[in-house]
Scaffold this motif. Structure first.
Motif, PDB file in Angstrom:
ATOM      1  N   ALA A 315     -25.954 -20.452 -27.958  1.00 48.52           N
ATOM      2  CA  ALA A 315     -26.408 -19.066 -27.992  1.00 48.52           C
ATOM      3  C   ALA A 315     -27.394 -18.822 -29.123  1.00 48.52           C
ATOM      4  CB  ALA A 315     -25.195 -18.138 -28.140  1.00 48.52           C
ATOM      5  N   LEU A 316     -27.092 -19.365 -30.302  1.00 52.53           N
ATOM      6  CA  LEU A 316     -27.936 -19.141 -31.477  1.00 52.53           C
ATOM      7  C   LEU A 316     -29.338 -19.694 -31.267  1.00 52.53           C
ATOM      8  CD1 LEU A 316     -28.211 -18.296 -34.498  1.00 52.53           C
ATOM      9  CD2 LEU A 316     -27.467 -20.609 -35.081  1.00 52.53           C
ATOM     10  N   TYR A 317     -29.439 -20.928 -30.810  1.00 53.60           N
ATOM     11  CA  TYR A 317     -30.747 -21.556 -30.688  1.00 53.60           C
ATOM     12  C   TYR A 317     -31.520 -21.062 -29.466  1.00 53.60           C
ATOM     13  CZ  TYR A 317     -30.055 -24.687 -34.600  1.00 53.60           C
ATOM     14  OH  TYR A 317     -29.885 -25.183 -35.871  1.00 53.60           O
ATOM     15  N   SER A 340     -23.699 -19.702 -17.681  1.00 59.38           N
ATOM     16  CA  SER A 340     -23.034 -19.714 -18.991  1.00 59.38           C
ATOM     17  C   SER A 340     -21.693 -18.996 -18.937  1.00 59.38           C
ATOM     18  CB  SER A 340     -23.909 -19.020 -20.043  1.00 59.38           C
ATOM     19  OG  SER A 340     -25.058 -19.751 -20.318  1.00 59.38           O
ATOM     20  N   PRO A 341     -20.681 -19.512 -19.663  1.00 56.18           N
ATOM     21  CA  PRO A 341     -19.397 -18.805 -19.764  1.00 56.18           C
ATOM     22  C   PRO A 341     -19.586 -17.513 -20.560  1.00 56.18           C
ATOM     23  CG  PRO A 341     -19.432 -20.696 -21.236  1.00 56.18           C
ATOM     24  CD  PRO A 341     -20.677 -20.782 -20.407  1.00 56.18           C
ATOM     25  N   LEU A 342     -18.645 -16.593 -20.426  1.00 60.24           N
ATOM     26  CA  LEU A 342     -18.730 -15.307 -21.112  1.00 60.24           C
ATOM     27  C   LEU A 342     -18.801 -15.477 -22.621  1.00 60.24           C
ATOM     28  CD1 LEU A 342     -16.243 -13.100 -19.037  1.00 60.24           C
ATOM     29  CD2 LEU A 342     -18.741 -12.952 -19.095  1.00 60.24           C
ATOM     30  N   THR A 343     -18.106 -16.493 -23.147  1.00 62.51           N
ATOM     31  CA  THR A 343     -18.121 -16.731 -24.592  1.00 62.51           C
ATOM     32  C   THR A 343     -19.544 -16.960 -25.099  1.00 62.51           C
ATOM     33  OG1 THR A 343     -15.917 -17.710 -24.504  1.00 62.51           O
ATOM     34  CG2 THR A 343     -17.245 -18.213 -26.440  1.00 62.51           C
ATOM     35  N   ARG A 344     -20.310 -17.764 -24.375  1.00 61.49           N
ATOM     36  CA  ARG A 344     -21.684 -18.051 -24.785  1.00 61.49           C
ATOM     37  C   ARG A 344     -22.537 -16.789 -24.732  1.00 61.49           C
ATOM     38  NH1 ARG A 344     -24.473 -22.715 -21.504  1.00 61.49           N
ATOM     39  NH2 ARG A 344     -22.507 -23.702 -22.115  1.00 61.49           N
ATOM     40  N   LEU A 345     -22.353 -15.974 -23.680  1.00 58.94           N
ATOM     41  CA  LEU A 345     -23.111 -14.732 -23.559  1.00 58.94           C
ATOM     42  C   LEU A 345     -22.740 -13.763 -24.685  1.00 58.94           C
ATOM     43  CD1 LEU A 345     -22.903 -14.269 -19.687  1.00 58.94           C
ATOM     44  CD2 LEU A 345     -24.817 -15.183 -21.014  1.00 58.94           C
ATOM     45  N   PHE A 346     -21.460 -13.747 -25.054  1.00 59.11           N
ATOM     46  CA  PHE A 346     -21.009 -12.898 -26.164  1.00 59.11           C
ATOM     47  C   PHE A 346     -21.699 -13.312 -27.454  1.00 59.11           C
ATOM     48  CE2 PHE A 346     -18.036 -12.318 -29.741  1.00 59.11           C
ATOM     49  CZ  PHE A 346     -17.829 -10.938 -29.681  1.00 59.11           C
ATOM     50  N   PHE A 347     -21.752 -14.613 -27.729  1.00 56.07           N
ATOM     51  CA  PHE A 347     -22.406 -15.099 -28.937  1.00 56.07           C
ATOM     52  C   PHE A 347     -23.922 -14.903 -28.868  1.00 56.07           C
ATOM     53  CE2 PHE A 347     -18.573 -18.029 -29.499  1.00 56.07           C
ATOM     54  CZ  PHE A 347     -18.010 -17.207 -30.464  1.00 56.07           C
ATOM     55  N   TRP A 348     -24.484 -14.967 -27.669  1.00 54.22           N
ATOM     56  CA  TRP A 348     -25.917 -14.698 -27.493  1.00 54.22           C
ATOM     57  C   TRP A 348     -26.229 -13.279 -27.988  1.00 54.22           C
ATOM     58  CZ3 TRP A 348     -30.124 -17.192 -24.765  1.00 54.22           C
ATOM     59  CH2 TRP A 348     -31.223 -16.364 -24.513  1.00 54.22           C
ATOM     60  N   GLY A 349     -25.454 -12.309 -27.502  1.00 53.98           N
ATOM     61  CA  GLY A 349     -25.667 -10.927 -27.907  1.00 53.98           C
ATOM     62  C   GLY A 349     -25.517 -10.735 -29.404  1.00 53.98           C
ATOM     63  N   ASN A 350     -24.533 -11.392 -29.989  1.00 53.82           N
ATOM     64  CA  ASN A 350     -24.321 -11.290 -31.437  1.00 53.82           C
ATOM     65  C   ASN A 350     -25.463 -11.943 -32.220  1.00 53.82           C
ATOM     66  OD1 ASN A 350     -21.455 -10.185 -32.451  1.00 53.82           O
ATOM     67  ND2 ASN A 350     -21.246 -11.031 -30.394  1.00 53.82           N
ATOM     68  N   SER A 351     -25.982 -13.053 -31.716  1.00 56.10           N
ATOM     69  CA  SER A 351     -27.096 -13.726 -32.389  1.00 56.10           C
ATOM     70  C   SER A 351     -28.327 -12.823 -32.426  1.00 56.10           C
ATOM     71  CB  SER A 351     -27.442 -15.040 -31.671  1.00 56.10           C
ATOM     72  OG  SER A 351     -26.360 -15.941 -31.713  1.00 56.10           O
ATOM     73  N   VAL A 352     -28.600 -12.161 -31.300  1.00 56.71           N
ATOM     74  CA  VAL A 352     -29.733 -11.240 -31.232  1.00 56.71           C
ATOM     75  C   VAL A 352     -29.532 -10.080 -32.204  1.00 56.71           C
ATOM     76  CG1 VAL A 352     -30.973  -9.611 -29.748  1.00 56.71           C
ATOM     77  CG2 VAL A 352     -30.322 -11.872 -28.857  1.00 56.71           C
ATOM     78  N   TRP A 353     -28.317  -9.544 -32.242  1.00 57.06           N
ATOM     79  CA  TRP A 353     -28.011  -8.410 -33.125  1.00 57.06           C
ATOM     80  C   TRP A 353     -28.175  -8.793 -34.597  1.00 57.06           C
ATOM     81  CZ3 TRP A 353     -27.572  -3.420 -33.648  1.00 57.06           C
ATOM     82  CH2 TRP A 353     -26.856  -2.896 -34.715  1.00 57.06           C
ATOM     83  N   ILE A 354     -27.673  -9.964 -34.989  1.00 61.85           N
ATOM     84  CA  ILE A 354     -27.775 -10.406 -36.389  1.00 61.85           C
ATOM     85  C   ILE A 354     -29.239 -10.571 -36.780  1.00 61.85           C
ATOM     86  CG2 ILE A 354     -27.313 -12.355 -37.945  1.00 61.85           C
ATOM     87  CD1 ILE A 354     -24.608 -12.681 -36.422  1.00 61.85           C
TER      88      ILE A 354
END
Length: 362
Positions: A315-317, A340-354
């Motif tokens: 997600a981060l990269y 992608s599993p939901l976990t990856r999508l969740f971290f994707w959203g958090n990466s964008v927010w950070i």
């Protein structure tokens, strides 16, 4: 394998992990970086000062991502966060120095990276790491980073159980940094020669994938976390080392190289994603490494935490703004994110927010 009594303290859900990241990890990583930035701003040599500050400003997310490991043992974060931030900062600073170096001297690069080996050896005596280059006066900056790491590892209750594995990983990291930065026509021959003794040990990897794995600091960070547990056994330390190297580590750096392809092309830097027949083959190989990494961490007691690390890496990269600027990389990213599993999508959203929060504070 012995399981720590602190098992219930290791986050096993994305929401619990990100709660710790937002509440504890990001603020404390940034405080540590602020402390080091003050030291870097006082570096007398203008080139060393420029590269030290550039490494912190452009690669802050490396320290923040590494700091996530401290979420696995918040009680030891007073040791883990300074240790992870300082070692990662050495890595990023020296990478900048070697990438944009006024030198192409193998001995110079090896001496510079001796600082990383000294940093993970509490008994090592710091030395003049700049002795073979023109720019030498850093005002004690690199010694401060080394000293911080040494103080922290010395205080980890089980460091003697992981030290040999950490030193092996740092040694491989140093070899990679030396060979990938020497004069261009010697890089590939040196890397291929270096790979030969390891080929039978990791038969499923190509030489460039093994080299990528050696460029990751994640295995070191996880071993630091393990060493913060006074109940750690040697068996558990070996299991962590094997679960992380080479596939989790390899995934980390292959993703890093994936998003840096255009930047490396412009800079004339070696990129390990350029050794495939086409982009489809690249996607397939990264997909294979994801599969192997996810399988490897199942051997660990807190495998859900490590699975989150893997999904977080993707997600981060793949959410990095560099992806959108490179059409080929954008296509690769879409294929890797498909299904992608939901976990990856969740971290994707958090990466964008950070990243948005970082931009608003600059």
């Amino acid at each position: 394998m012995q399981v720590s009594k602190r098992a219930d303290l290791v986050p096993t859900t994305p929401i619990r992990l990100m709660y710790r990241v937002y509440k504890y990890i990001l603020p404390e990583v940034r405080l540590e970086l602020d402390r080091l930035r003050v030291v870097a701003e006082r570096i007398p040599d203008p080139e060393l000062r420029t590269q030290a500050l550039a490494s912190m400003n452009s690669k802050q997310f490396h320290c923040e991502g590494g700091g996530v490991y401290a979420a696995a043992n918040l009680g030891a974060r007073h040791l883990l966060i300074p240790l992870i931030v300082s070692l990662q900062t050495i890595s990023d600073y020296l990478d900048n120095l070697c990438d944009r170096s006024t030198s192409l001297d193998e001995d110079d690069f090896r001496l510079l990276h001796q600082s990383m080996l000294d940093a993970v050896d509490p008994d090592a005596r710091p030395r003049d790491y700049y002795a073979l280059r023109a720019e030498r006066d850093d005002g004690g900056y690199l010694h401060e980073l080394v000293s911080t790491c040494q103080k922290c590892v010395k205080s980890l209750p089980s460091y003697e159980k992981v030290q040999a594995h950490v030193i092996e990983l740092v040694g491989l990291y140093r070899d990679l940094q030396v060979y990938k930065h020497i004069v261009r026509e010697r890089r590939e021959p040196q890397l291929l020669g270096w790979w030969k003794p390891y080929r039978d040990r990791f038969p499923n990897l190509q030489w460039n994938e093994f080299a990528a794995a050696t460029g990751s600091t994640l295995g070191m960070f996880m071993l630091f976390v393990a060493a913060s547990d006074e109940e750690l056994t040697e068996e558990a330390a070996i299991a962590i080392y094997r679960a992380y190297f080479p596939h989790v580590c390899g995934l980390h750096i292959m993703l890093d190289y994936l998003i840096d392809q255009e930047e490396d092309r412009i800079g004339g830097d070696l990129n390990f994603c350029n050794y495939y027949a086409d982009q489809s083959a690249l996607v397939d190989r990264i997909g294979d490494i994801v599969h192997w990494a996810r399988k490897d961490v199942l051997t660990l007691p807190h495998w859900r935490f490590h699975r989150m690390i893997i999904e977080g890496l993707l997600a981060l990269y793949l959410s990095d703004p560099k992806v959108r600027e490179q059409p080929d990389v954008k296509r690769v990213s879409r294929k890797l994110m498909r299904g992608s599993p939901l976990t990856r999508l969740f971290f994707w959203g958090n990466s964008v927010w950070i990243r948005m929060q970082q931009s608003s504070h600059r």
